[in-house]
Design a protein around this motif. Structure first.
Motif, PDB file in Angstrom:
ATOM      1  N   PRO A 264       0.810  -1.228   0.000  1.00  0.00           N
ATOM      2  CA  PRO A 264       0.000   0.000   0.000  1.00  0.00           C
ATOM      3  C   PRO A 264       0.841   1.275   0.000  1.00  0.00           C
ATOM      4  O   PRO A 264       0.477   2.261  -0.642  1.00  0.00           O
ATOM      5  CB  PRO A 264      -0.827  -0.118   1.289  1.00  0.00           C
ATOM      6  CG  PRO A 264      -0.920  -1.592   1.530  1.00  0.00           C
ATOM      7  CD  PRO A 264       0.407  -2.146   1.093  1.00  0.00           C
ATOM      8  N   VAL A 265       1.967   1.259   0.709  1.00  0.00           N
ATOM      9  CA  VAL A 265       2.860   2.421   0.692  1.00  0.00           C
ATOM     10  C   VAL A 265       3.393   2.643  -0.722  1.00  0.00           C
ATOM     11  O   VAL A 265       3.467   3.779  -1.212  1.00  0.00           O
ATOM     12  CB  VAL A 265       4.017   2.243   1.693  1.00  0.00           C
ATOM     13  CG1 VAL A 265       5.124   3.266   1.442  1.00  0.00           C
ATOM     14  CG2 VAL A 265       3.507   2.380   3.122  1.00  0.00           C
ATOM     15  N   GLY A 266       3.763   1.567  -1.392  1.00  0.00           N
ATOM     16  CA  GLY A 266       4.246   1.683  -2.760  1.00  0.00           C
ATOM     17  C   GLY A 266       3.202   2.269  -3.691  1.00  0.00           C
ATOM     18  O   GLY A 266       3.509   3.119  -4.536  1.00  0.00           O
ATOM     19  N   ARG A 267       1.969   1.838  -3.524  1.00  0.00           N
ATOM     20  CA  ARG A 267       0.895   2.380  -4.371  1.00  0.00           C
ATOM     21  C   ARG A 267       0.667   3.855  -4.067  1.00  0.00           C
ATOM     22  O   ARG A 267       0.441   4.657  -4.978  1.00  0.00           O
ATOM     23  CB  ARG A 267      -0.381   1.560  -4.170  1.00  0.00           C
ATOM     24  CG  ARG A 267      -0.259   0.134  -4.691  1.00  0.00           C
ATOM     25  CD  ARG A 267      -1.603  -0.525  -4.871  1.00  0.00           C
ATOM     26  NE  ARG A 267      -1.448  -1.831  -5.501  1.00  0.00           N
ATOM     27  CZ  ARG A 267      -1.611  -2.998  -4.900  1.00  0.00           C
ATOM     28  NH1 ARG A 267      -1.968  -3.027  -3.633  1.00  0.00           N
ATOM     29  NH2 ARG A 267      -1.444  -4.132  -5.556  1.00  0.00           N
ATOM     30  N   ALA A 268       0.721   4.216  -2.798  1.00  0.00           N
ATOM     31  CA  ALA A 268       0.523   5.626  -2.432  1.00  0.00           C
ATOM     32  C   ALA A 268       1.651   6.493  -2.976  1.00  0.00           C
ATOM     33  O   ALA A 268       1.418   7.598  -3.490  1.00  0.00           O
ATOM     34  CB  ALA A 268       0.432   5.756  -0.917  1.00  0.00           C
ATOM     35  N   LEU A 269       2.884   6.009  -2.884  1.00  0.00           N
ATOM     36  CA  LEU A 269       4.025   6.791  -3.358  1.00  0.00           C
ATOM     37  C   LEU A 269       4.006   6.952  -4.877  1.00  0.00           C
ATOM     38  O   LEU A 269       4.267   8.051  -5.394  1.00  0.00           O
ATOM     39  CB  LEU A 269       5.336   6.129  -2.925  1.00  0.00           C
ATOM     40  CG  LEU A 269       5.674   6.244  -1.437  1.00  0.00           C
ATOM     41  CD1 LEU A 269       6.900   5.414  -1.106  1.00  0.00           C
ATOM     42  CD2 LEU A 269       5.906   7.698  -1.052  1.00  0.00           C
ATOM     43  N   THR A 270       3.710   5.886  -5.596  1.00  0.00           N
ATOM     44  CA  THR A 270       3.673   6.014  -7.056  1.00  0.00           C
ATOM     45  C   THR A 270       2.514   6.916  -7.484  1.00  0.00           C
ATOM     46  O   THR A 270       2.645   7.669  -8.458  1.00  0.00           O
ATOM     47  CB  THR A 270       3.562   4.639  -7.739  1.00  0.00           C
ATOM     48  OG1 THR A 270       2.517   3.871  -7.127  1.00  0.00           O
ATOM     49  CG2 THR A 270       4.858   3.866  -7.638  1.00  0.00           C
ATOM     50  N   HIS A 271       1.411   6.862  -6.741  1.00  0.00           N
ATOM     51  CA  HIS A 271       0.305   7.778  -7.044  1.00  0.00           C
ATOM     52  C   HIS A 271       0.741   9.222  -6.823  1.00  0.00           C
ATOM     53  O   HIS A 271       0.434  10.114  -7.645  1.00  0.00           O
ATOM     54  CB  HIS A 271      -0.902   7.449  -6.169  1.00  0.00           C
ATOM     55  CG  HIS A 271      -2.074   8.366  -6.387  1.00  0.00           C
ATOM     56  ND1 HIS A 271      -2.927   8.232  -7.453  1.00  0.00           N
ATOM     57  CD2 HIS A 271      -2.506   9.443  -5.675  1.00  0.00           C
ATOM     58  CE1 HIS A 271      -3.844   9.192  -7.395  1.00  0.00           C
ATOM     59  NE2 HIS A 271      -3.611   9.936  -6.330  1.00  0.00           N
ATOM     60  N   ALA A 272       1.479   9.465  -5.746  1.00  0.00           N
ATOM     61  CA  ALA A 272       1.938  10.825  -5.449  1.00  0.00           C
ATOM     62  C   ALA A 272       2.933  11.317  -6.502  1.00  0.00           C
ATOM     63  O   ALA A 272       2.878  12.472  -6.932  1.00  0.00           O
ATOM     64  CB  ALA A 272       2.582  10.861  -4.065  1.00  0.00           C
ATOM     65  N   ILE A 273       3.825  10.445  -6.936  1.00  0.00           N
ATOM     66  CA  ILE A 273       4.797  10.812  -7.977  1.00  0.00           C
ATOM     67  C   ILE A 273       4.070  11.108  -9.283  1.00  0.00           C
ATOM     68  O   ILE A 273       4.366  12.087  -9.981  1.00  0.00           O
ATOM     69  CB  ILE A 273       5.839   9.695  -8.176  1.00  0.00           C
ATOM     70  CG1 ILE A 273       6.703   9.563  -6.922  1.00  0.00           C
ATOM     71  CG2 ILE A 273       6.701   9.961  -9.405  1.00  0.00           C
ATOM     72  CD1 ILE A 273       7.588   8.326  -6.908  1.00  0.00           C
ATOM     73  N   ARG A 274       3.096  10.279  -9.597  1.00  0.00           N
ATOM     74  CA  ARG A 274       2.311  10.464 -10.826  1.00  0.00           C
ATOM     75  C   ARG A 274       1.589  11.824 -10.782  1.00  0.00           C
ATOM     76  O   ARG A 274       1.556  12.549 -11.774  1.00  0.00           O
ATOM     77  CB  ARG A 274       1.314   9.312 -10.937  1.00  0.00           C
ATOM     78  CG  ARG A 274       0.848   8.978 -12.331  1.00  0.00           C
ATOM     79  CD  ARG A 274      -0.033   7.733 -12.307  1.00  0.00           C
ATOM     80  NE  ARG A 274       0.759   6.545 -12.046  1.00  0.00           N
ATOM     81  CZ  ARG A 274       0.564   5.724 -11.025  1.00  0.00           C
ATOM     82  NH1 ARG A 274      -0.396   5.968 -10.131  1.00  0.00           N
ATOM     83  NH2 ARG A 274       1.330   4.655 -10.872  1.00  0.00           N
ATOM     84  N   TRP A 275       1.048  12.142  -9.624  1.00  0.00           N
ATOM     85  CA  TRP A 275       0.348  13.415  -9.453  1.00  0.00           C
ATOM     86  C   TRP A 275       1.309  14.596  -9.597  1.00  0.00           C
ATOM     87  O   TRP A 275       1.015  15.577 -10.280  1.00  0.00           O
ATOM     88  CB  TRP A 275      -0.311  13.439  -8.069  1.00  0.00           C
ATOM     89  CG  TRP A 275      -0.861  14.776  -7.668  1.00  0.00           C
ATOM     90  CD1 TRP A 275      -2.022  15.355  -8.068  1.00  0.00           C
ATOM     91  CD2 TRP A 275      -0.229  15.708  -6.759  1.00  0.00           C
ATOM     92  NE1 TRP A 275      -2.169  16.596  -7.481  1.00  0.00           N
ATOM     93  CE2 TRP A 275      -1.090  16.824  -6.677  1.00  0.00           C
ATOM     94  CE3 TRP A 275       0.966  15.690  -6.016  1.00  0.00           C
ATOM     95  CZ2 TRP A 275      -0.779  17.911  -5.873  1.00  0.00           C
ATOM     96  CZ3 TRP A 275       1.264  16.781  -5.223  1.00  0.00           C
ATOM     97  CH2 TRP A 275       0.388  17.883  -5.155  1.00  0.00           C
ATOM     98  N   ALA A 276       2.494  14.479  -8.961  1.00  0.00           N
ATOM     99  CA  ALA A 276       3.435  15.583  -8.973  1.00  0.00           C
ATOM    100  C   ALA A 276       4.014  15.825 -10.363  1.00  0.00           C
ATOM    101  O   ALA A 276       4.267  16.978 -10.746  1.00  0.00           O
ATOM    102  CB  ALA A 276       4.561  15.308  -7.986  1.00  0.00           C
ATOM    103  N   MET A 277       4.246  14.760 -11.121  1.00  0.00           N
ATOM    104  CA  MET A 277       4.933  14.894 -12.409  1.00  0.00           C
ATOM    105  C   MET A 277       3.988  15.012 -13.593  1.00  0.00           C
ATOM    106  O   MET A 277       4.440  15.183 -14.731  1.00  0.00           O
ATOM    107  CB  MET A 277       5.892  13.720 -12.611  1.00  0.00           C
ATOM    108  CG  MET A 277       6.978  13.647 -11.553  1.00  0.00           C
ATOM    109  SD  MET A 277       8.250  12.409 -11.896  1.00  0.00           S
ATOM    110  CE  MET A 277       9.156  13.223 -13.216  1.00  0.00           C
ATOM    111  N   ALA A 278       2.682  14.939 -13.342  1.00  0.00           N
ATOM    112  CA  ALA A 278       1.728  15.094 -14.449  1.00  0.00           C
ATOM    113  C   ALA A 278       1.734  16.530 -14.939  1.00  0.00           C
ATOM    114  O   ALA A 278       1.938  17.460 -14.145  1.00  0.00           O
ATOM    115  CB  ALA A 278       0.330  14.691 -13.992  1.00  0.00           C
TER     116      ALA A 278
END
Length: 282
Positions: A264-278
């Motif tokens: 779950p931490v991995g999913r949250a972090l990749t979601h955050a990275i995706r959000w930041a770099m979009a």
């Protein structure tokens, strides 16, 4: 306020991965007209453009380190300790150019890498000679990378591939591998699994491999404030490894804890990275 945070985080991440000239490089890759190796419908563009690559990249480096000759070449010639960010930026640029760039630029990038590989030769600690252009070593590096990127994408990607898409991704990566000098690269998941199994008798965790794992997992060259975030990515890079690879590297397996907390931490972090770099909304 939120938009400013998003912009600053995205810019910081992009600069780390792409380097100080990243914006110009990105524009050249994506905006130069001409035929590409892969059109916009190909799975390789989906996988390599997703934030799951942050986890897949860590997993790939750990897995690749298990071939003694490949690791000897990396330890002696790559400069991963002295210039880890430079190495990351060169690797990410190569992936971007071959995935999204024009066919001409992709071939030029491949030719540069092949020229470097041709010059990388030496003798490992155990006395065996290595040559980075050896198709057998190139085949291991390719298979380990493809497997790691695909595993991470299926676990953490925004758009996991279906069965046909996974096979198509392996086939896409074979196009680049063949250009680099890999002989008969795997072209679907079954062939990829077989190829990894064929290499397993050659694999072990040398002192150089264990040192690389310590560097990646315990001594990352990143600011203290970012280390908790990196630790989450690294933990998922480890969790994404095949069980036999974790055993060779002596990395503990805790399936219940990983399923409840690490993934779950991995999913949250990749979601955050995706959000930041979009790209920002128009």
């Amino acid at each position: 306020m939120l938009a400013d945070l998003r912009e600053s985080l995205g810019a910081a991440l992009f600069k780390r991965v792409a380097g100080p000239d990243g914006a110009a490089t990105r524009a050249r890759i994506h905006d130069t007209p001409g035929p590409r190796w892969f059109d916009s419908t190909r799975p390789i563009r989906v996988v390599h453009g997703d934030a799951s690559m942050f986890i897949g990249g860590i997993s790939a480096l750990l897995l690749q380190s298990l071939h003694p000759m490949a690791m000897a070449a990396v330890a002696a010639h790559s400069g991963y300790r002295g210039d880890p960010w430079g190495r990351l930026q060169r690797t990410s640029t190569f992936l971007a150019v071959t995935t999204y760039g024009t066919a001409m630029d992709a071939q030029r990038a491949v030719d540069r890498v092949r020229d470097i590989h041709e010059r990388v030769r030496g003798v490992a600690a155990e006395g065996r000679r290595y040559h980075a252009a050896d198709p057998h070593l190139l085949g291991w590096v390719h298979a380990a990378e493809t497997d790691s990127f695909l595993r991470a994408h299926q676990l953490f990607g925004a758009r996991p591939l279906d069965a046909l898409g996974c096979d198509a991704y392996v086939a896409d990566t074979a196009r680049v591998a063949q250009a680099l000098g890999v002989v008969d690269p795997p072209r679907d998941r079954h062939e990829l699994s077989q190829r990894l199994s064929e290499y397993r008798p050659e694999l072990r965790a040398t002192a150089e491999a264990r040192a690389a794992a310590r560097f990646l997992l315990l001594q990352p060259p990143i600011p203290l404030v970012a280390r908790p975030l990196y630790a989450g990515l690294a933990a998922n890079g480890v969790a994404s490894l095949p069980p036999w690879a974790r055993d060779l590297l002596r990395l503990p397996r805790l399936p219940v804890i990983e399923g409840v907390t690490v993934t779950p931490v991995g999913r949250a972090l990749t979601h955050a990275i995706r959000w930041a770099m979009a790209p920002p909304p128009a």
